[in-house]
Design a protein around this motif. Structure first.
Motif, short mmCIF file in Angstrom:
data_model
loop_
_atom_site.label_atom_id
_atom_site.label_comp_id
_atom_site.label_asym_id
_atom_site.label_seq_id
_atom_site.Cartn_x
_atom_site.Cartn_y
_atom_site.Cartn_z
N PHE A 146 0.86 -1.19 0.00
CA PHE A 146 0.00 0.00 0.00
C PHE A 146 0.89 1.24 0.00
CE2 PHE A 146 -2.30 -3.34 2.38
CZ PHE A 146 -3.27 -3.60 1.42
N THR A 147 1.20 1.69 -1.19
CA THR A 147 2.18 2.75 -1.37
C THR A 147 1.57 4.14 -1.36
OG1 THR A 147 1.99 2.50 -3.77
CG2 THR A 147 3.72 1.24 -2.67
N GLY A 148 0.24 4.23 -1.44
CA GLY A 148 -0.42 5.53 -1.47
C GLY A 148 -0.45 6.08 -2.89
N ARG A 149 -1.58 6.64 -3.27
CA ARG A 149 -1.70 7.19 -4.62
C ARG A 149 -2.75 8.29 -4.61
NH1 ARG A 149 -6.24 5.31 -7.01
NH2 ARG A 149 -7.30 3.60 -5.98
N MET A 150 -2.70 9.09 -5.65
CA MET A 150 -3.61 10.22 -5.78
C MET A 150 -4.70 9.86 -6.81
SD MET A 150 -2.48 14.15 -6.67
CE MET A 150 -1.24 14.11 -5.39
N PRO A 151 -5.97 10.23 -6.55
CA PRO A 151 -7.02 9.94 -7.53
C PRO A 151 -6.73 10.61 -8.88
CG PRO A 151 -7.95 10.64 -5.43
CD PRO A 151 -6.49 10.90 -5.34
#
Length: 362
Positions: A146-151
């Protein structure tokens, strides 16, 4: 390779996901419910069922989300009302989940009855806060997954070449419309700069992914379940809460018989689902979410403003999705884009005049 229904039946029997008696006595039924993935709803006996996803490239990630929830359950932590993972086969690309026969998604629940109960908003707020609090620590431990991302909708005013290749003519026209608004572009730039990746999110929170589930012998739908965790990841909590508000705003605007490009507010009296009918549910959603997060009034009001701004981005995403097969931008999409800009640029006013929620965290 995607298994046909007879092959899938054999597969489920071989893996002992269901009992052979369900086939022998005729209780087994399989229904194709495919959307992004090849999906099959399996019912073997009353109150028991499976939901099978096949072939999607994102299934490995979704399986990782369910492993996270499984770890929380084993630790005695209830993350959110989520389905149980029955099994994942990475070689065949098959994810098997529990299903709940008789469940009804919130789109059908609300639009079918024309009612927007505060109790439903309350349950959604509680479930979302529970998810954001309990799953975040475990997700941070698993940052390889779960690396994090932007919509993607946050960059809708500056799409790349690959994105342009997938657009319809209506989509290209919508992007040009967004690019012609300095206020909207400035708001999107600010939200991109402020984006946080500190909370575990559903990331695709919409009414289609919120199920009202029968609970107890009465059969009343009093339990809420969050489904379709394909995009579950670290991100900004205001994206999920803003998406919840955006679902109500989108339902309201979608119920107005728009025939031109005028401001949405001019059609208030024509809405089949007036905002006034939804405000108690939105207020209950926000109160229960704030209580679950343990925020004070100042924090709650600041986060509400952020959530309202993200609700505008979610409306932009909905607007773009409605142009995917369109040669021109429909009038309803123009109104969605106008509403999105209004709430992104003037979130405090939108919180009071549209949602009727500002100060509900107190």
């Amino acid at each position: 390779m995607v298994l046909a229904l007879p092959e899938l039946t054999a597969y489920l029997l071989d893996r002992r996901f269901m009992h052979p008696d369900a086939v022998l006595d005729g209780r087994l039924s399989l229904a194709d419910t495919s959307r992004r993935n090849h999906n099959v709803l399996v019912s073997a006996e009353p109150g028991v069922g499976l939901f099978v996803k096949q072939g999607g490239a994102s299934l490995a990630h979704e399986a990782a989300v369910y492993r996270l929830f499984g770890a929380l359950r084993r630790a005695g932590v209830i993350a959110a009302a989520v389905p149980r993972d029955v099994g994942f086969d990475p070689e065949r690309g098959i994810l098997v989940l529990e299903s709940v026969p008789g469940a009804l998604d919130l789109t059908a629940y609300h639009t079918g009855s024309g009612r927007f109960p505060a109790t439903v908003g309350n349950r959604l707020g509680s479930a979302l806060a529970d998810l954001h609090v309990s799953a975040t620590i475990e997700a941070r431990v698993r940052q390889a997954e779960f690396t994090g991302r932007m919509p993607w909708a946050l960059a809708l005013d500056r799409p790349g070449l690959g994105f342009y290749r997938e657009m319809s003519n209506g989509g290209v026209e919508l992007v040009r419309m967004l690019q012609s608004s300095p206020r909207l572009r400035a708001a999107l730039a600010e939200l991109r700069a402020e984006w946080r990746s500190d909370t575990f999110l559903h990331h695709d929170l919409k009414w289609d992914n919120c199920l009202m589930v029968p609970a107890g012998v009465s059969g009343r739908r009093t339990r809420l379940m969050l489904v379709d965790w394909e995009f579950g990841d670290l991100g900004d909590a205001a994206w999920d809460t803003g998406s919840a508000f955006g679902a109500y705003l989108g339902c309201w605007l979608g119920s107005i018989p728009v025939t031109g490009g005028e401001e949405p507010g001019r059609y208030l009296d024509l809405a089949a689902f007036p905002l006034a009918r939804m405000r108690a549910a939105m207020a209950a959603f926000w109160r229960s979410y704030v209580a679950g997060r343990g925020w004070d009034a100042a924090t709650a009001d600041a986060e509400l403003v952020r959530a309202v701004r993200y609700s505008g981005v979610r409306l932009l995403q909905t607007a773009y999705e409605r142009t995917q097969r369109a040669a021109r931008v429909p009038a309803t999409v123009v109104c969605l884009a106008q509403l999105a800009e209004n709430v992104m640029v003037r979130p405090e006013e939108a919180a009071v005049r549209l949602l009727g929620v500002l100060g509900e965290g107190r």
